[in-house]
Design a protein around this motif. Structure first.
Motif, PDB file in Angstrom:
ATOM      1  N   ASP A  10     -23.874 -23.282 -31.557  1.00 33.49           N
ATOM      2  CA  ASP A  10     -22.645 -21.481 -32.522  1.00 33.49           C
ATOM      3  C   ASP A  10     -21.790 -23.122 -31.790  1.00 33.49           C
ATOM      4  O   ASP A  10     -20.678 -22.507 -32.834  1.00 33.49           O
ATOM      5  N   ASP A  11     -21.123 -23.287 -31.035  1.00 33.02           N
ATOM      6  CA  ASP A  11     -20.016 -24.293 -30.255  1.00 33.02           C
ATOM      7  C   ASP A  11     -19.701 -25.029 -31.276  1.00 33.02           C
ATOM      8  O   ASP A  11     -18.696 -25.067 -31.981  1.00 33.02           O
ATOM      9  N   ARG A  12     -20.392 -25.940 -31.349  1.00 34.60           N
ATOM     10  CA  ARG A  12     -20.444 -27.258 -32.316  1.00 34.60           C
ATOM     11  C   ARG A  12     -20.086 -26.965 -34.050  1.00 34.60           C
ATOM     12  O   ARG A  12     -18.816 -27.396 -34.744  1.00 34.60           O
ATOM     13  N   VAL A  13     -20.574 -25.502 -33.865  1.00 33.56           N
ATOM     14  CA  VAL A  13     -20.958 -24.620 -35.559  1.00 33.56           C
ATOM     15  C   VAL A  13     -19.199 -24.171 -35.299  1.00 33.56           C
ATOM     16  O   VAL A  13     -18.640 -24.791 -36.714  1.00 33.56           O
ATOM     17  N   ARG A  14     -18.540 -23.791 -34.944  1.00 36.61           N
ATOM     18  CA  ARG A  14     -17.710 -23.158 -34.683  1.00 36.61           C
ATOM     19  C   ARG A  14     -16.279 -23.896 -34.825  1.00 36.61           C
ATOM     20  O   ARG A  14     -15.485 -24.093 -35.480  1.00 36.61           O
ATOM     21  N   ALA A  15     -16.846 -25.097 -34.063  1.00 39.45           N
ATOM     22  CA  ALA A  15     -15.465 -26.308 -34.192  1.00 39.45           C
ATOM     23  C   ALA A  15     -15.538 -26.701 -35.417  1.00 39.45           C
ATOM     24  O   ALA A  15     -14.588 -27.126 -35.832  1.00 39.45           O
ATOM     25  N   GLU A  16     -16.509 -27.361 -36.274  1.00 38.18           N
ATOM     26  CA  GLU A  16     -16.486 -27.884 -37.329  1.00 38.18           C
ATOM     27  C   GLU A  16     -16.572 -26.864 -38.231  1.00 38.18           C
ATOM     28  O   GLU A  16     -15.611 -27.413 -39.258  1.00 38.18           O
ATOM     29  N   ASN A  17     -16.582 -25.732 -38.360  1.00 39.72           N
ATOM     30  CA  ASN A  17     -15.194 -24.807 -39.153  1.00 39.72           C
ATOM     31  C   ASN A  17     -14.577 -24.266 -39.432  1.00 39.72           C
ATOM     32  O   ASN A  17     -13.432 -23.593 -40.464  1.00 39.72           O
ATOM     33  N   THR A  18     -13.740 -24.692 -38.128  1.00 44.68           N
ATOM     34  CA  THR A  18     -12.078 -24.712 -37.446  1.00 44.68           C
ATOM     35  C   THR A  18     -11.552 -25.750 -38.725  1.00 44.68           C
ATOM     36  O   THR A  18     -11.564 -26.822 -37.638  1.00 44.68           O
ATOM     37  N   ARG A  19     -11.173 -25.084 -39.697  1.00 49.11           N
ATOM     38  CA  ARG A  19     -10.522 -26.522 -40.179  1.00 49.11           C
ATOM     39  C   ARG A  19      -8.415 -25.994 -40.187  1.00 49.11           C
ATOM     40  O   ARG A  19      -8.543 -25.845 -40.479  1.00 49.11           O
ATOM     41  N   ASP A  20      -8.409 -27.360 -38.595  1.00 52.83           N
ATOM     42  CA  ASP A  20      -7.365 -27.089 -38.226  1.00 52.83           C
ATOM     43  C   ASP A  20      -6.846 -28.268 -37.957  1.00 52.83           C
ATOM     44  O   ASP A  20      -7.615 -29.222 -38.634  1.00 52.83           O
ATOM     45  N   GLY A  21      -6.082 -28.443 -37.941  1.00 49.47           N
ATOM     46  CA  GLY A  21      -5.117 -30.067 -37.551  1.00 49.47           C
ATOM     47  C   GLY A  21      -6.379 -30.820 -36.828  1.00 49.47           C
ATOM     48  O   GLY A  21      -6.291 -31.846 -37.144  1.00 49.47           O
ATOM     49  N   ALA A  22      -6.774 -30.426 -35.738  1.00 47.67           N
ATOM     50  CA  ALA A  22      -7.937 -31.091 -34.601  1.00 47.67           C
ATOM     51  C   ALA A  22      -8.949 -31.459 -36.053  1.00 47.67           C
ATOM     52  O   ALA A  22      -8.838 -33.074 -35.881  1.00 47.67           O
ATOM     53  N   TYR A  23      -9.081 -30.872 -36.717  1.00 48.32           N
ATOM     54  CA  TYR A  23     -10.157 -31.309 -37.949  1.00 48.32           C
ATOM     55  C   TYR A  23      -9.638 -32.275 -38.781  1.00 48.32           C
ATOM     56  O   TYR A  23     -10.446 -33.052 -38.768  1.00 48.32           O
ATOM     57  N   TRP A  24      -8.490 -31.865 -39.586  1.00 49.15           N
ATOM     58  CA  TRP A  24      -7.948 -32.565 -40.168  1.00 49.15           C
ATOM     59  C   TRP A  24      -7.525 -34.044 -39.966  1.00 49.15           C
ATOM     60  O   TRP A  24      -7.965 -35.014 -40.961  1.00 49.15           O
ATOM     61  N   ASN A  25      -7.355 -34.211 -38.601  1.00 49.67           N
ATOM     62  CA  ASN A  25      -7.078 -35.846 -37.648  1.00 49.67           C
ATOM     63  C   ASN A  25      -8.851 -36.589 -37.746  1.00 49.67           C
ATOM     64  O   ASN A  25      -8.574 -37.459 -37.504  1.00 49.67           O
ATOM     65  N   ARG A  26      -9.678 -35.895 -37.587  1.00 49.30           N
ATOM     66  CA  ARG A  26     -10.834 -36.679 -37.429  1.00 49.30           C
ATOM     67  C   ARG A  26     -11.189 -36.649 -39.243  1.00 49.30           C
ATOM     68  O   ARG A  26     -12.479 -37.957 -39.198  1.00 49.30           O
ATOM     69  N   LEU A  27     -10.549 -36.852 -40.172  1.00 50.10           N
ATOM     70  CA  LEU A  27     -11.475 -37.066 -41.105  1.00 50.10           C
ATOM     71  C   LEU A  27     -10.808 -38.505 -41.812  1.00 50.10           C
ATOM     72  O   LEU A  27     -10.348 -39.147 -41.352  1.00 50.10           O
ATOM     73  N   ASP A  28     -12.157 -38.662 -42.935  1.00 50.73           N
ATOM     74  CA  ASP A  28     -10.852 -40.237 -43.589  1.00 50.73           C
ATOM     75  C   ASP A  28     -10.156 -39.481 -44.843  1.00 50.73           C
ATOM     76  O   ASP A  28      -9.748 -38.730 -44.921  1.00 50.73           O
ATOM     77  N   ASP A  29      -9.129 -40.897 -45.115  1.00 53.83           N
ATOM     78  CA  ASP A  29      -8.431 -40.046 -46.530  1.00 53.83           C
ATOM     79  C   ASP A  29      -8.954 -39.964 -47.339  1.00 53.83           C
ATOM     80  O   ASP A  29      -8.636 -39.244 -47.667  1.00 53.83           O
ATOM     81  N   THR A  30     -10.105 -40.218 -47.874  1.00 55.43           N
ATOM     82  CA  THR A  30     -10.922 -39.731 -49.302  1.00 55.43           C
ATOM     83  C   THR A  30     -11.194 -38.415 -48.651  1.00 55.43           C
ATOM     84  O   THR A  30     -11.388 -37.503 -49.674  1.00 55.43           O
ATOM     85  N   GLU A  31     -11.950 -38.206 -47.287  1.00 54.12           N
ATOM     86  CA  GLU A  31     -12.414 -36.347 -47.329  1.00 54.12           C
ATOM     87  C   GLU A  31     -11.081 -35.913 -47.240  1.00 54.12           C
ATOM     88  O   GLU A  31     -10.852 -34.242 -47.623  1.00 54.12           O
ATOM     89  N   ARG A  32      -9.527 -35.995 -46.683  1.00 60.83           N
ATOM     90  CA  ARG A  32      -8.480 -35.245 -46.553  1.00 60.83           C
ATOM     91  C   ARG A  32      -8.170 -35.786 -48.288  1.00 60.83           C
ATOM     92  O   ARG A  32      -7.812 -33.967 -48.667  1.00 60.83           O
ATOM     93  N   THR A  33      -8.150 -35.741 -48.849  1.00 62.13           N
ATOM     94  CA  THR A  33      -7.687 -35.974 -50.937  1.00 62.13           C
ATOM     95  C   THR A  33      -8.718 -34.609 -50.876  1.00 62.13           C
ATOM     96  O   THR A  33      -8.212 -34.411 -51.886  1.00 62.13           O
ATOM     97  N   ASP A  34      -9.712 -34.921 -50.692  1.00 60.59           N
ATOM     98  CA  ASP A  34     -10.990 -33.589 -51.228  1.00 60.59           C
ATOM     99  C   ASP A  34     -10.521 -32.557 -50.740  1.00 60.59           C
ATOM    100  O   ASP A  34     -10.422 -31.569 -51.397  1.00 60.59           O
ATOM    101  N   LEU A  35     -10.290 -31.908 -49.722  1.00 61.70           N
ATOM    102  CA  LEU A  35     -10.225 -31.006 -48.887  1.00 61.70           C
ATOM    103  C   LEU A  35      -9.211 -30.833 -49.276  1.00 61.70           C
ATOM    104  O   LEU A  35      -8.864 -29.515 -49.610  1.00 61.70           O
ATOM    105  N   VAL A  36      -7.811 -31.072 -49.900  1.00 58.82           N
ATOM    106  CA  VAL A  36      -6.266 -30.672 -50.780  1.00 58.82           C
ATOM    107  C   VAL A  36      -6.984 -29.966 -51.837  1.00 58.82           C
ATOM    108  O   VAL A  36      -6.207 -29.290 -52.265  1.00 58.82           O
TER     109      VAL A  36
END
Length: 144
Positions: A23-49
């Motif tokens: 549950d904690d992992r799912v909650r952390a993975e579903n939190t789309r914040d700066g910490a999440y952003w910084n774990r993404l690569d450029d393609t994932e960042r582009t897709d998210l935007v």
């Protein structure tokens, strides 16, 4: 009797910890914040935007249809909001938003801010909105 109960109790405690951890992992993975952003690569960042932008367009379209059909007096207000939003996003490509978010989330005090709010901050900063500083302080306080 105590010996038999203790290993059983220990097993229950261990299983409880593992049961809560996902549950904690799912909650952390579903939190789309700066910490999440910084774990993404450029393609994932582009897709998210792109997804955020598409979501904004869809929401605006749905609201416009509902308000036009059900609450015609609100239609002018929505049209005004849509025009103002268009002004902020004018000239803001997906790549530019990604670049701005990269810089935005380097700052530790911004990492707890959800990406959807981060997008709004960076487009307002780009347009030199005079109220964005106060807005950013409120977000930092809310999501620290």
């Amino acid at each position: 009797m105590r010996r038999k109960l203790l290993p059983g109790l220990a097993l229950v405690c261990v299983l409880s910890v593992f049961a809560l951890a996902p549950d904690d992992r799912v909650r952390a993975e579903n939190t789309r914040d700066g910490a999440y952003w910084n774990r993404l690569d450029d393609t994932e960042r582009t897709d998210l935007v792109i997804g955020i932008m598409e979501g904004l367009n869809l929401s605006e379209s749905i609201l416009h249809i509902i308000l036009r059909n059900e609450y015609s007096m609100c239609s002018d207000i929505l049209t005004s909001i849509a025009r103002q939003t268009d002004v902020y996003f004018e000239g803001m490509t997906v790549g530019r938003i990604v670049e701005r978010l990269n810089a935005f989330y380097i700052e530790a005090q911004n990492r707890g801010i959800p990406i959807s709010w981060g997008v709004w901050v960076v487009v307002r900063q780009d347009k030199r909105d005079r109220t964005v500083g106060k807005f950013l302080q409120e977000l930092r306080a809310l999501y620290h």
